[in-house]
Each structure stands twice: as structure tokens, then as C-alpha cells.
Design an enzyme around this catalytic site. Structure first.
Site, short mmCIF file in Angstrom:
data_model
loop_
_atom_site.label_atom_id
_atom_site.label_comp_id
_atom_site.label_asym_id
_atom_site.label_seq_id
_atom_site.Cartn_x
_atom_site.Cartn_y
_atom_site.Cartn_z
CD GLU A 1 33.67 2.47 52.99
OE1 GLU A 1 33.40 2.46 51.77
OE2 GLU A 1 33.96 1.43 53.62
CG HIS B 1 36.19 26.49 47.51
ND1 HIS B 1 36.41 27.72 48.08
CD2 HIS B 1 35.62 26.73 46.29
CE1 HIS B 1 36.01 28.67 47.23
NE2 HIS B 1 35.52 28.09 46.15
CG ASN C 1 39.63 27.00 53.97
OD1 ASN C 1 39.50 26.18 53.06
ND2 ASN C 1 39.43 28.30 53.79
CG PHE D 1 34.46 6.07 50.22
CD1 PHE D 1 33.82 7.28 49.92
CD2 PHE D 1 35.08 5.95 51.45
CE1 PHE D 1 33.82 8.33 50.81
CE2 PHE D 1 35.09 6.99 52.36
CZ PHE D 1 34.45 8.19 52.05
#
Length: 292
Positions: A252, A119, A150, A259
Site C-alpha cells: 500500500e 496476465h 512471468n 486494500f
């Protein structure tokens, strides 16, 4: 859950020079509460944007990439209002909101791959209702993740975010990926089933506003957490998420995203260079494990 008006969350800055007030160009208006701080890739809900297609949901926002078979990023707001008693729905399913003609990734595309359906916006962070929780199981909210990532460091960072929400912080979070190829339980791979690209890195950037404040309260001193994980079972196994802390600016540059574009430039520039320190943070960290 009803979404509050995102316009009330944004600054409308003015610059005062002596006795003359000069109006600064207003900041962009967020398309959704979940992108209150910015749209990292300037995604649009335009079918010509095949690799940067914007989807806005009540529960989160995302940029979907047709070529990769997963999201570029998912962004969401987290506060105690999103947390409740709804059960985990586990109803993984293709995303119905993709444009006609796009391949809709299926849950079984991941079967036997050695990678988890990880997720981005977490199931456990959308428990106010069953419908909120169910929305997190759409496949565009999944990323191929090494199981050791995860289920360990990534999961503990999710737990930490929820602990802050319970303490009455409002969090603005964006999670995404970049790079090519990861190492799951069955070794290195660059794609799953020829349909889903496997990224080399998974990142998360979190801005925490005290006492459930709004985006308008964010300044250069607002706590920021940026974490950049290798999607590699060997490199993340039994590691604390704090082992992978970096700055938003570093992500970035590596991922090709931007952002905080809906914040004033001075604030944006300061937040980009923040490196979270768990030993000195004002956020506290309770029972969250920072050390290996």
C-alpha cells in the site's frame, strides 16, 4: 458463469454497548463480487477518470490507466467453480470497453520488446468456459513482465492459488504494479513502443477463506499472502515467489493503493500487517516450490 449477489458477501456490522444497540455506519456495497474486499484506488466508471477507469466484467474487475496503457490493478475471486476443461484461447486483442478516443493497446505493441504480455487475472484460473478464458486475453488484463518473472515465480504463485481453490478455499485476489522501468530479455526499458509503460514492480495480494466461505467470514486471522516482485529478469530468475513475500501494508505504502476497504476497520488493520510464512501456514503448500 453467473455472478452471485455481492451484497450477500458483505458484513453489515452492529456495535452492542450494554443494553443499547448503536448502529455503525454500514460498510460500502461492493460493485462486483470481484471487489468484495475493496476498490484499491476508488476507481469509477466515469470517462473523466482517465487514469483510474473502472471496468467490471463477469470474470474480473480492473482499474485502467490511460496514461500507462495498462491496468493499475485487476481484482478477482477464485474458487473451484471457475476451474474446468476449457482450452486456452490465446485470442489476445484490444479491449473494446475503453472509452471512445482512448488508444487501445494491441497485442503486437509488445512484439520484440523483450517483455511478456503477462496476465494479471490468469488464463488458467478461468477455465470453466471458453468465454471466461477468452476474457483474460483482453489487453487491459496484460502487464509488461520480464519473461523470467512471468514464466517462473509469478506462474508458480498462480499455480499455488489454484491448488488452494481445488482444496475448497475461496480466494480474493488483487494484482497490480507500480514504479518505473523494468529489465526484460533485451535490457532495461521504461516503455514499450511509446505506448505502454513498463512498471518496476508487480505485486499480488491474496486472501484465502476456508471451505469456499464468503467475504463476511474474513477476520483478523484469515490467511493473507502479499508478494512484491521486481520486474527485473536478473533479480527474479530461478527464484521462488516466497523470496518476495511482504505485507499488504508495505505494498500500500509503495504503490499508493488501499486494500480491504470494504472490511471492518479492525479486520482491515490486522490483515494489512500479515506477513505470510510458508513454513507455518495452515494453508499447506503441497508440491509448490518455496526454496531456491
Amino acid at each position: 458463469m453467473k455472478i452471485r449477489n455481492p451484497i450477500t458477501l458483505l458484513l453489515l456490522p452492529f456495535l452492542l454497548t450494554g443494553c443499547v444497540r448503536t448502529t455503525v455506519a454500514p460498510l460500502p456495497v461492493a460493485e462486483s463480487l470481484h471487489v468484495s474486499l475493496g476498490n484499491p484506488t476508488s476507481a469509477r466508471a466515469d470517462t473523466t477518470e482517465a487514469d483510474n477507469y473502472l471496468i467490471l466484467r463477469d470474470q474480473y474487475a480492473l482499474s485502467c490507466n490511460r496514461s500507462l496503457g495498462h491496468a493499475n490493478w485487476v481484482s478477482w475471486e477464485l474458487s473451484s467453480e471457475w476451474l474446468g476443461d476449457a482450452n486456452r484461447q490465446d485470442d489476445f486483442r484490444p479491449d473494446p470497453d475503453l472509452p471512445t478516443g482512448w488508444y487501445r493497446v494491441r497485442p503486437d505493441d509488445y512484439t520484440g520488446s523483450g517483455f511478456d504480455r503477462g496476465h494479471l487475472c490468469p488464463s488458467a484460473s478461468r477455465t470453466a468456459s471458453e468465454s471466461d478464458n477468452s476474457a483474460t486475453f483482453l489487453m487491459c488484463n496484460m502487464i509488461p513482465q520480464a519473461p523470467q518473472l512471468n514464466r517462473e515465480a509469478w506462474a508458480r504463485l498462480e499455480d499455488y492459488c489454484r491448488s488452494l481453490a481445488v482444496k475448497n478455499y475461496r480466494l480474493f485476489i488483487v494484482a497490480g504494479s507500480y514504479g518505473v522501468g523494468g529489465k526484460g530479455s533485451k535490457g532495461f526499458a521504461t516503455s514499450i513502443n511509446g505506448r505502454v509503460h513498463v512498471p518496476g514492480r508487480n505485486y499480488k495480494v491474496i486472501v484465502a477463506v476456508e471451505n469456499s466461505g464468503s467475504a463476511a467470514q474474513i477476520d483478523g486471522e484469515t490467511p493473507v499472502i502479499a508478494v512484491d516482485f521486481p520486474n527485473d529478469a536478473d533479480l527474479v530468475d530461478n527464484k521462488s515467489w516466497s523470496s518476495f513475500v511482504t505485507t499488504p501494508g508495505d505494498i500500500e505504502r509503495a504503490a499508493g493503493v488501499t486494500f480491504f476497504t470494504y472490511l471492518p476497520e479492525e479486520v482491515r488493520n490486522k490483515l494489512r500487517e500479515v506477513r505470510f510464512d510458508p513454513t507455518t501456514t495452515t494453508l499447506g503448500y503441497g508440491d509448490v516450490r518455496f526454496q531456491e
